[in-house]
Scaffold this active site. Sequence first.
Site, short mmCIF file in Angstrom:
data_model
loop_
_atom_site.label_atom_id
_atom_site.label_comp_id
_atom_site.label_asym_id
_atom_site.label_seq_id
_atom_site.Cartn_x
_atom_site.Cartn_y
_atom_site.Cartn_z
N VAL A 125 0.86 -1.18 0.00
CA VAL A 125 0.00 0.00 0.00
C VAL A 125 0.89 1.24 0.00
CG1 VAL A 125 -1.82 1.27 1.19
CG2 VAL A 125 -1.80 -1.23 1.25
N GLY A 126 0.95 1.92 -1.13
CA GLY A 126 1.76 3.13 -1.25
C GLY A 126 0.90 4.37 -1.30
N THR A 179 4.47 23.10 -26.64
CA THR A 179 4.44 23.15 -25.17
C THR A 179 4.40 21.77 -24.56
OG1 THR A 179 3.31 25.30 -25.22
CG2 THR A 179 3.16 24.02 -23.18
N THR A 206 0.51 6.46 -3.75
CA THR A 206 -0.15 6.64 -5.03
C THR A 206 -0.90 5.40 -5.48
OG1 THR A 206 1.54 8.24 -5.71
CG2 THR A 206 0.19 7.28 -7.45
N ASN A 207 -0.28 4.23 -5.32
CA ASN A 207 -0.87 2.98 -5.80
C ASN A 207 -0.84 1.89 -4.74
OD1 ASN A 207 -1.45 3.67 -8.60
ND2 ASN A 207 0.76 3.71 -8.90
N ILE A 208 -1.79 0.98 -4.85
CA ILE A 208 -1.76 -0.28 -4.09
C ILE A 208 -1.43 -1.37 -5.09
CG2 ILE A 208 -3.10 -1.95 -2.74
CD1 ILE A 208 -4.82 0.39 -1.75
N ALA A 215 8.73 1.18 5.64
CA ALA A 215 8.71 -0.27 5.44
C ALA A 215 9.08 -0.64 4.01
CB ALA A 215 7.32 -0.82 5.78
N ASP A 216 8.70 0.18 3.04
CA ASP A 216 9.02 -0.14 1.64
C ASP A 216 10.52 -0.11 1.40
OD1 ASP A 216 8.95 2.61 2.14
OD2 ASP A 216 8.36 3.13 0.10
#
Length: 265
Positions: free
Chosen positions: A7-8, A189, A10-12, A113-114
């Site tokens: 579980v981060g 741009t 931005t993303n899981i 933890a990551d």
Amino acid sequence: MLLAIDVGNTNIVLGLYADEPAEGADPVLVRDWRMRTEPRMTADELALTVRGLLGSYADRITGISALSTVPSLLRELRVMLGRYWTDVPRVVVEPGVRTGVPLLVDNPKEVGADRVINTLAAHHLHATNCVVVDFGTSTNIDAISAKGEFLGGAFAPGIEISLDALASRAAQLRKVELVRPRSVIGKNTVECLQSGILYGFAGQVDGLVRRIVAELESTHGGPTTVIGTGGLAPLVVTESDTISHHVPDLTLLGLRLVYDRNFGS
């Protein structure tokens, strides 16, 4: 089968590992999934999503290894595991959990933890010094000794954070798709933004990695293996001069390894 849950911010990311690899072989990742993190998600909502992705695999889980770098979701993660996989052996990586990774920093409790799990996986893959570049919400660059010791590292703003900030603070600039432009010299741009973000970040990472490797090898000898991982790694790794290995499932592998350390293999 073992379910790995990362579980981060931005993303899981979910990973499903086969029960028992052949002796001496690395664990086999059968399936993996990635979904957007919702910080206010409840344990039941999280379970509904996870079980929905797992499908028929949900009732074949024999072990779970998980981590969360989002404090608000760490409690929900624990509740979900206790409620929906009550009798399944599980480990949630947090201070006090046995990882086998020496944390040679001023305050070990500050280390996410990551980062610990990535250290474990990198040392498992390479018997050298390692530098892990994790392209996530932030870009984390971590130094690891050949003994598997976590030595510290550096943080930089992540690619998407930087792009969002630029789009919100510059009136005539907008958020663009993160893809490789036709050339470094942008002709419009959108291409100018894409070039600055992609090649600018590749240059930033290479500069930091070179300095970290030089310092690491001056104190711990060499050689050093540089590993790229994280959701945005595929975009940058190909433009980097210093990253030699791309390991998309590095964190999932680390979760599998820490489970084996705590429950045997």
